[in-house]
Design an enzyme around this catalytic site. Structure first.
Site, PDB file in Angstrom:
ATOM      1  N   GLU A 168      43.427  40.619  25.191  1.00 13.25           N
ATOM      2  CA  GLU A 168      43.453  41.329  26.475  1.00 13.25           C
ATOM      3  C   GLU A 168      42.526  42.539  26.466  1.00 13.25           C
ATOM      4  O   GLU A 168      42.591  43.386  25.561  1.00 13.25           O
ATOM      5  CB  GLU A 168      44.896  41.781  26.808  1.00 13.25           C
ATOM      6  CG  GLU A 168      44.969  42.539  28.125  1.00 13.25           C
ATOM      7  CD  GLU A 168      46.356  42.642  28.728  1.00 13.25           C
ATOM      8  OE1 GLU A 168      47.304  41.997  28.241  1.00 13.25           O
ATOM      9  OE2 GLU A 168      46.483  43.380  29.725  1.00 13.25           O
TER      10      GLU A 168
ATOM     11  N   ASP B 255      56.254  39.647  30.721  1.00 10.53           N
ATOM     12  CA  ASP B 255      57.046  40.848  31.019  1.00 10.53           C
ATOM     13  C   ASP B 255      56.383  41.668  32.126  1.00 10.53           C
ATOM     14  O   ASP B 255      56.943  42.646  32.620  1.00 10.53           O
ATOM     15  CB  ASP B 255      57.304  41.689  29.755  1.00 10.53           C
ATOM     16  CG  ASP B 255      56.039  42.253  29.141  1.00 10.53           C
ATOM     17  OD1 ASP B 255      54.925  41.917  29.605  1.00 10.53           O
ATOM     18  OD2 ASP B 255      56.151  43.045  28.175  1.00 10.53           O
TER      19      ASP B 255
ATOM     20  N   LYS C  29      55.868  34.537  23.396  1.00 14.19           N
ATOM     21  CA  LYS C  29      54.675  35.368  23.181  1.00 14.19           C
ATOM     22  C   LYS C  29      55.154  36.744  22.745  1.00 14.19           C
ATOM     23  O   LYS C  29      56.185  37.216  23.208  1.00 14.19           O
ATOM     24  CB  LYS C  29      53.837  35.493  24.448  1.00 14.19           C
ATOM     25  CG  LYS C  29      52.647  36.439  24.251  1.00 14.19           C
ATOM     26  CD  LYS C  29      51.808  36.571  25.478  1.00 14.19           C
ATOM     27  CE  LYS C  29      52.311  37.588  26.465  1.00 14.19           C
ATOM     28  NZ  LYS C  29      52.359  38.977  25.965  1.00 14.19           N
TER      29      LYS C  29
HETATM   30  O1  KIV Z   1      53.123  39.974  30.751  1.00 15.05           O
HETATM   31  C1  KIV Z   1      52.115  39.313  31.029  1.00 15.05           C
HETATM   32  O2  KIV Z   1      51.984  38.789  32.135  1.00 15.05           O
HETATM   33  C2  KIV Z   1      51.095  39.186  29.995  1.00 15.05           C
HETATM   34  C3  KIV Z   1      49.836  38.465  30.307  1.00 15.05           C
HETATM   35  C4  KIV Z   1      49.139  38.857  31.505  1.00 15.05           C
HETATM   36  C5  KIV Z   1      48.966  38.233  29.165  1.00 15.05           C
HETATM   37  O3  KIV Z   1      51.291  39.628  28.919  1.00 15.05           O
END
Ligand code: KIV
Length: 272
Positions: free
Chosen positions: A189, A51, A120
């Site tokens: 993270e 996102d 995710k």
């Molecule tokens: O949105 C994203 O790109 C992420 C990653 C960098 C872990 O959540």
């Protein structure tokens, strides 16, 4: 005769095997066909349609406004390009927080409509029930704890997490909770590297770090950061491997000059 070697797509089992063997998992974001093709060709294990596209592609202030339909649109482009990497769709803000039922329905759209192999989702114990329900529905889930950008307003900015003993204890508990709920991998993270090491050693699922030091089972970065295409801010954990913005700017300036001077198009680019 030309012999074609077709590599099979990377699966969850390959990622688990890598952890068991101690070989590092590589992951990058991508949001469209050309970049996904390059990332895939480079042999990266997993591509996250993050996102983060809200910030690096759409030019928005943070990740909160990006919608499910926009995430699906970009995931479809990435899936079309990829031959080997595992494609993971990122659940956007408010696509899973309201109810477990809504979460499962939205997660399913990434697999059913956009060709992703997994989703995710940010959060720890508050999304454990969601992870359980998705996993039951055959939707593999990568969890994400530590700095979770969708919680920017609660966290008061993009800050390193897990600095106090209490916060570290809580993150270790959260890591176990999402693993027990069925997550197949966990993004860590912006947390101290020793904490990431402890979590990585304690879990049987792979940890993928971003700003979590070298001891994670794998690493992920935003592709626009890696290639020097995002300038608004550069987090400490980012390493820029090239400056594509400068290279593109240089090429476009030469094109402009050649058009203005009548150098382009020449006979070579013209029809007789
Ligand atoms: O949105 C994203 O790109 C992420 C990653 C960098 C872990 O959540």
């Amino acid at each position: 005769m030309v012999k074609l070697t077709i590599m099979p797509k990377i699966t969850i089992n390959d990622l688990l095997k890598k952890k068991a063997e101690g070989s590092k998992i590589t992951m990058l974001t991508a949001y469209d066909y050309p970049f996904a093709q390059i990332v895939d060709e480079a042999g990266i294990d997993a591509i996250l349609v993050g996102d983060s596209l809200a910030m690096v592609v759409q030019g928005l202030e943070n990740t909160l406004p990006v919608t499910m339909d926009e995430m699906l649109y970009h995931t479809k482009m990435v899936s079309r390009a990829v031959k080997n990497a595992m494609v993971i769709g990122d659940m956007p803000f408010m696509s899973y927080q309201v109810s477990v039922e809504e979460a499962v329905r939205n997660a399913g759209r990434f697999l059913k409509e956009a060709g992703a192999a997994a989703v995710k989702m940010e959060g720890g114990s508050e999304v454990a029930e969601h992870i359980r329900a998705m996993t039951r529905s055959e939707i593999p889930v990568m969890a994400h704890i530590g700095l979770t950008p969708q919680a920017i307003h609660r966290m008061g900015g993009y800050k390193v997490q897990g600095k106090t003993e209490d916060a570290q204890k809580k993150l270790i508990e959260e890591a176990h909770t999402v693993e027990d709920a069925g997550a197949f991998a966990l993004i860590l993270e912006a947390i101290p590297m020793e904490l990431a090491k402890k979590i990585t050693e304690e879990l049987s699922i792979p940890t993928i770090g971003i700003g979590a030091g070298p001891y994670c089972d794998g690493q992920v970065l935003v592709i626009h950061d890696v290639l020097g295409l995002f300038e608004r801010f550069i987090p400490k954990f980012v390493k820029r491997y090239t400056n594509l913005k400068e290279q593109a700017l240089h090429a476009i300036k030469i094109y402009k000059e050649e058009v203005e001077k009548g150098i382009f198009p020449s006979d070579k680019e013209s029809f007789k």
